[in-house]
Write a protein that holds these residues in place. Structure first.
Motif, PDB file in Angstrom:
ATOM      1  N   THR A 133       9.881  22.947  48.917  1.00 26.18           N
ATOM      2  CA  THR A 133       9.741  23.338  50.071  1.00 26.18           C
ATOM      3  C   THR A 133       9.296  22.244  51.154  1.00 26.18           C
ATOM      4  N   SER A 134       9.874  22.189  52.407  1.00 29.92           N
ATOM      5  CA  SER A 134       9.582  21.217  53.168  1.00 29.92           C
ATOM      6  C   SER A 134       9.382  21.725  54.683  1.00 29.92           C
ATOM      7  N   VAL A 135       8.695  21.061  55.447  1.00 29.92           N
ATOM      8  CA  VAL A 135       8.809  21.460  56.926  1.00 29.92           C
ATOM      9  C   VAL A 135       8.561  20.032  57.691  1.00 29.92           C
ATOM     10  N   LEU A 136       9.396  19.939  58.800  1.00 23.89           N
ATOM     11  CA  LEU A 136       9.155  18.942  60.080  1.00 23.89           C
ATOM     12  C   LEU A 136       8.556  19.714  61.117  1.00 23.89           C
ATOM     13  N   LEU A 137       7.618  19.870  61.746  1.00 31.76           N
ATOM     14  CA  LEU A 137       7.169  20.274  62.768  1.00 31.76           C
ATOM     15  C   LEU A 137       7.673  19.311  63.814  1.00 31.76           C
ATOM     16  N   LEU A 138       8.243  19.737  64.961  1.00 28.69           N
ATOM     17  CA  LEU A 138       8.723  18.997  65.748  1.00 28.69           C
ATOM     18  C   LEU A 138       8.387  19.424  67.239  1.00 28.69           C
ATOM     19  N   ASP A 139       8.315  18.347  68.214  1.00 27.01           N
ATOM     20  CA  ASP A 139       7.713  18.582  69.466  1.00 27.01           C
ATOM     21  C   ASP A 139       8.630  19.722  70.005  1.00 27.01           C
ATOM     22  N   SER A 140       9.842  19.803  69.932  1.00 31.16           N
ATOM     23  CA  SER A 140      10.450  20.999  70.450  1.00 31.16           C
ATOM     24  C   SER A 140      10.840  21.979  69.242  1.00 31.16           C
ATOM     25  N   SER A 141      10.290  22.133  68.096  1.00 33.19           N
ATOM     26  CA  SER A 141      10.251  23.369  67.222  1.00 33.19           C
ATOM     27  C   SER A 141      10.067  22.814  65.726  1.00 33.19           C
ATOM     28  N   HIS A 142      11.162  22.976  64.980  1.00 36.61           N
ATOM     29  CA  HIS A 142      10.912  22.752  63.439  1.00 36.61           C
ATOM     30  C   HIS A 142      12.401  22.484  62.537  1.00 36.61           C
ATOM     31  N   PHE A 143      12.224  21.956  61.566  1.00 40.47           N
ATOM     32  CA  PHE A 143      13.197  21.657  60.694  1.00 40.47           C
ATOM     33  C   PHE A 143      12.833  21.960  59.139  1.00 40.47           C
ATOM     34  N   THR A 144      13.310  22.833  58.568  1.00 43.67           N
ATOM     35  CA  THR A 144      12.863  23.192  57.178  1.00 43.67           C
ATOM     36  C   THR A 144      13.758  23.056  56.195  1.00 43.67           C
ATOM     37  N   ALA A 145      13.385  23.162  54.804  1.00 42.64           N
ATOM     38  CA  ALA A 145      14.398  22.941  53.506  1.00 42.64           C
ATOM     39  C   ALA A 145      13.718  23.649  52.592  1.00 42.64           C
ATOM     40  N   HIS A 146      14.529  24.306  51.790  1.00 39.83           N
ATOM     41  CA  HIS A 146      13.992  25.112  50.524  1.00 39.83           C
ATOM     42  C   HIS A 146      15.013  25.199  49.383  1.00 39.83           C
ATOM     43  N   CYS A 147      14.409  24.624  48.222  1.00 34.86           N
ATOM     44  CA  CYS A 147      15.530  24.479  47.184  1.00 34.86           C
ATOM     45  C   CYS A 147      14.725  24.853  45.866  1.00 34.86           C
ATOM     46  N   TYR A 148      15.915  25.708  45.061  1.00 32.39           N
ATOM     47  CA  TYR A 148      15.673  26.238  43.665  1.00 32.39           C
ATOM     48  C   TYR A 148      16.501  25.216  42.959  1.00 32.39           C
ATOM     49  N   SER A 149      15.919  24.192  42.361  1.00 31.92           N
ATOM     50  CA  SER A 149      16.749  23.083  41.837  1.00 31.92           C
ATOM     51  C   SER A 149      17.473  23.710  40.446  1.00 31.92           C
ATOM     52  N   GLN A 150      16.974  24.430  39.786  1.00 29.28           N
ATOM     53  CA  GLN A 150      17.457  24.873  38.480  1.00 29.28           C
ATOM     54  C   GLN A 150      18.700  26.064  38.724  1.00 29.28           C
ATOM     55  N   LYS A 151      18.564  26.462  40.124  1.00 29.15           N
ATOM     56  CA  LYS A 151      19.569  27.417  40.474  1.00 29.15           C
ATOM     57  C   LYS A 151      20.493  27.116  41.378  1.00 29.15           C
ATOM     58  N   GLY A 152      20.292  25.679  41.917  1.00 28.58           N
ATOM     59  CA  GLY A 152      21.306  24.540  42.319  1.00 28.58           C
ATOM     60  C   GLY A 152      21.465  25.298  43.955  1.00 28.58           C
ATOM     61  N   THR A 153      20.467  25.731  44.674  1.00 27.71           N
ATOM     62  CA  THR A 153      20.825  26.046  45.890  1.00 27.71           C
ATOM     63  C   THR A 153      19.722  25.404  46.764  1.00 27.71           C
ATOM     64  N   LEU A 154      20.043  24.880  47.942  1.00 33.86           N
ATOM     65  CA  LEU A 154      19.441  24.146  49.168  1.00 33.86           C
ATOM     66  C   LEU A 154      19.753  25.002  50.217  1.00 33.86           C
ATOM     67  N   SER A 155      18.734  25.521  51.074  1.00 30.82           N
ATOM     68  CA  SER A 155      18.819  26.320  52.346  1.00 30.82           C
ATOM     69  C   SER A 155      17.874  25.427  53.306  1.00 30.82           C
ATOM     70  N   CYS A 156      18.547  25.162  54.614  1.00 31.98           N
ATOM     71  CA  CYS A 156      17.839  24.450  55.673  1.00 31.98           C
ATOM     72  C   CYS A 156      17.991  25.030  56.905  1.00 31.98           C
TER      73      CYS A 156
END
Length: 122
Positions: free
Chosen positions: A57-80
């Motif tokens: 799971t990852s997050v970038l806090l931006l001066d105008s909000s955010h960018f996130t990503a979450h992955c279950y590598s064994q299930k093969g899913t990536l959501s951002c």
């Protein structure tokens, strides 16, 4: 002023949680710094594999909000998701387009399962 929320989901994207986490996190940073004028005010990547399904799971806090990503590598899913306010929609589309193209280049067997943009004028 424009508020914009972009959702993207990939499926069939398999790799070691460390490799995919570091790749996607670096790509998030690159997309923001090289394709927009937004500033990253905080960033964090957590690799998940201890008492939780493998991924990251990852997050970038931006001066105008955010960018996130979450992955279950064994299930093969990536959501951002990328949410901003007061940013040009064409700039966001360029940044997300760059992100999507680079993910597909690195993982040619993956598939973009969802790409949705919500926006409104404030």
């Amino acid at each position: 002023m424009l508020s914009c929320h972009i959702f993207i989901d990939f499926v069939e994207i398999y790799d070691n949680e460390y490799k995919i986490g570091e790749f996607v996190f670096g790509l998030m940073v690159s997309a923001i710094l090289n394709k927009t004028c937004m500033k990253i005010v905080h960033q964090h990547l957590s690799i998940l594999n201890d008492n939780t399904p493998a991924g990251f799971t990852s997050v970038l806090l931006l001066d105008s909000s955010h960018f996130t990503a979450h992955c279950y590598s064994q299930k093969g899913t990536l959501s951002c998701d990328l949410f901003t306010c007061n940013t040009d929609l064409s700039v966001l589309k360029e940044a997300i387009g760059f992100f999507i193209d680079e993910v597909k280049l690195k993982y040619p067997r993956c598939r973009l399962a969802n790409y949705k943009i919500n926006f409104r004028h404030l």
